[in-house]
Design a protein around this motif. Sequence first.
Motif, mmCIF file in Angstrom:
data_model
loop_
_atom_site.group_PDB
_atom_site.id
_atom_site.type_symbol
_atom_site.label_atom_id
_atom_site.label_comp_id
_atom_site.label_asym_id
_atom_site.label_seq_id
_atom_site.Cartn_x
_atom_site.Cartn_y
_atom_site.Cartn_z
ATOM 1 N N UNK A 15 21.737 -9.940 42.907
ATOM 2 C CA UNK A 15 20.501 -9.630 42.205
ATOM 3 C C UNK A 15 20.305 -8.157 41.950
ATOM 4 N N UNK A 16 21.128 -7.330 42.567
ATOM 5 C CA UNK A 16 21.019 -5.889 42.412
ATOM 6 C C UNK A 16 21.717 -5.377 41.172
ATOM 7 N N UNK A 17 21.744 -4.040 41.056
ATOM 8 C CA UNK A 17 22.304 -3.385 39.877
ATOM 9 C C UNK A 17 23.251 -2.262 40.286
ATOM 10 N N UNK A 18 24.184 -1.988 39.405
ATOM 11 C CA UNK A 18 25.080 -0.837 39.530
ATOM 12 C C UNK A 18 25.353 -0.309 38.134
ATOM 13 N N UNK A 19 25.649 0.979 38.062
ATOM 14 C CA UNK A 19 26.059 1.582 36.800
ATOM 15 C C UNK A 19 27.409 2.248 36.995
ATOM 16 N N UNK A 20 28.396 1.757 36.283
ATOM 17 C CA UNK A 20 29.731 2.336 36.323
ATOM 18 C C UNK A 20 29.890 3.378 35.220
ATOM 19 N N UNK A 21 30.666 4.395 35.524
ATOM 20 C CA UNK A 21 30.985 5.425 34.539
ATOM 21 C C UNK A 21 32.497 5.536 34.394
ATOM 22 N N UNK A 22 32.916 5.911 33.218
ATOM 23 C CA UNK A 22 34.340 6.126 32.939
ATOM 24 C C UNK A 22 34.457 7.436 32.186
ATOM 25 N N UNK A 23 34.970 8.441 32.862
ATOM 26 C CA UNK A 23 35.126 9.765 32.258
ATOM 27 C C UNK A 23 36.506 9.890 31.642
ATOM 28 N N UNK A 24 36.528 10.339 30.405
ATOM 29 C CA UNK A 24 37.785 10.446 29.676
ATOM 30 C C UNK A 24 38.131 11.893 29.395
ATOM 31 N N UNK A 25 39.395 12.185 29.436
ATOM 32 C CA UNK A 25 39.889 13.502 29.017
ATOM 33 C C UNK A 25 40.733 13.320 27.769
ATOM 34 N N UNK A 26 40.716 14.309 26.923
ATOM 35 C CA UNK A 26 41.473 14.186 25.678
ATOM 36 C C UNK A 26 40.557 14.260 24.481
ATOM 37 N N UNK A 27 40.985 14.989 23.488
ATOM 38 C CA UNK A 27 40.138 15.223 22.319
ATOM 39 C C UNK A 27 39.941 13.996 21.456
ATOM 40 N N UNK A 28 40.791 12.982 21.613
ATOM 41 C CA UNK A 28 40.734 11.825 20.722
ATOM 42 C C UNK A 28 39.886 10.689 21.265
ATOM 43 N N UNK A 29 39.202 10.896 22.396
ATOM 44 C CA UNK A 29 38.415 9.824 23.006
ATOM 45 C C UNK A 29 37.460 9.200 22.005
ATOM 46 N N UNK A 30 36.790 10.032 21.221
ATOM 47 C CA UNK A 30 35.766 9.535 20.311
ATOM 48 C C UNK A 30 36.336 8.646 19.207
ATOM 49 N N UNK A 31 37.631 8.620 19.048
ATOM 50 C CA UNK A 31 38.259 7.794 18.020
ATOM 51 C C UNK A 31 38.571 6.379 18.496
ATOM 52 N N UNK A 77 32.224 12.431 26.625
ATOM 53 C CA UNK A 77 33.495 11.724 26.825
ATOM 54 C C UNK A 77 33.382 10.676 27.929
ATOM 55 N N UNK A 78 32.318 9.893 27.889
ATOM 56 C CA UNK A 78 32.051 8.937 28.963
ATOM 57 C C UNK A 78 31.610 7.591 28.404
ATOM 58 N N UNK A 79 32.106 6.540 29.033
ATOM 59 C CA UNK A 79 31.683 5.169 28.750
ATOM 60 C C UNK A 79 30.993 4.635 30.005
ATOM 61 N N UNK A 80 29.946 3.850 29.795
ATOM 62 C CA UNK A 80 29.168 3.324 30.910
ATOM 63 C C UNK A 80 29.148 1.795 30.890
ATOM 64 N N UNK A 81 28.919 1.224 32.073
ATOM 65 C CA UNK A 81 28.670 -0.208 32.167
ATOM 66 C C UNK A 81 27.493 -0.403 33.116
ATOM 67 N N UNK A 82 26.349 -0.749 32.565
ATOM 68 C CA UNK A 82 25.169 -1.063 33.367
ATOM 69 C C UNK A 82 25.231 -2.539 33.738
#
Length: 121
Positions: A15-31, A77-82
């Motif tokens: 029933x609880x919550x967590x937020x995951x983060x994914x930090x990316x390196x590299x100039x092409x992440x946004x693509x 440069x980060x993706x999240x998962x709530x």
Amino acid sequence: QVQLVESGGGLVQAGGSLRLSCAASGRTFKDYSMGWFRQAPGKEREFVAAIAWNGRNTYYADSVKGRFTISRDNAKNTVYLQMNSLKPEDTAVYDCAVLSYWGARTSSDYRGQGTQVTVSS
């Protein structure tokens, strides 16, 4: 090339919550279209959620739809998962990865090491 590092996993009650983060390196992440995947003990790795390169489109596995939300901040440069309303069956190692292609439920070889999520009943 992109390198990915996940964080935010842990132990939480059902029933609880967590937020995951994914930090990316590299100039092409946004693509890249990005995804979250998970692997529970004794099971195959499975698709969880995906987000388009610009963050405007997403899709989810049926098992998490309505409970999990994927998002991204290309400036960071980060993706999240709530993850909300967590269930014991959500227990797994979660990793982020570059999608094989938009619409896929598979990833490329660009993936992180993963972060453990454990949901107690």
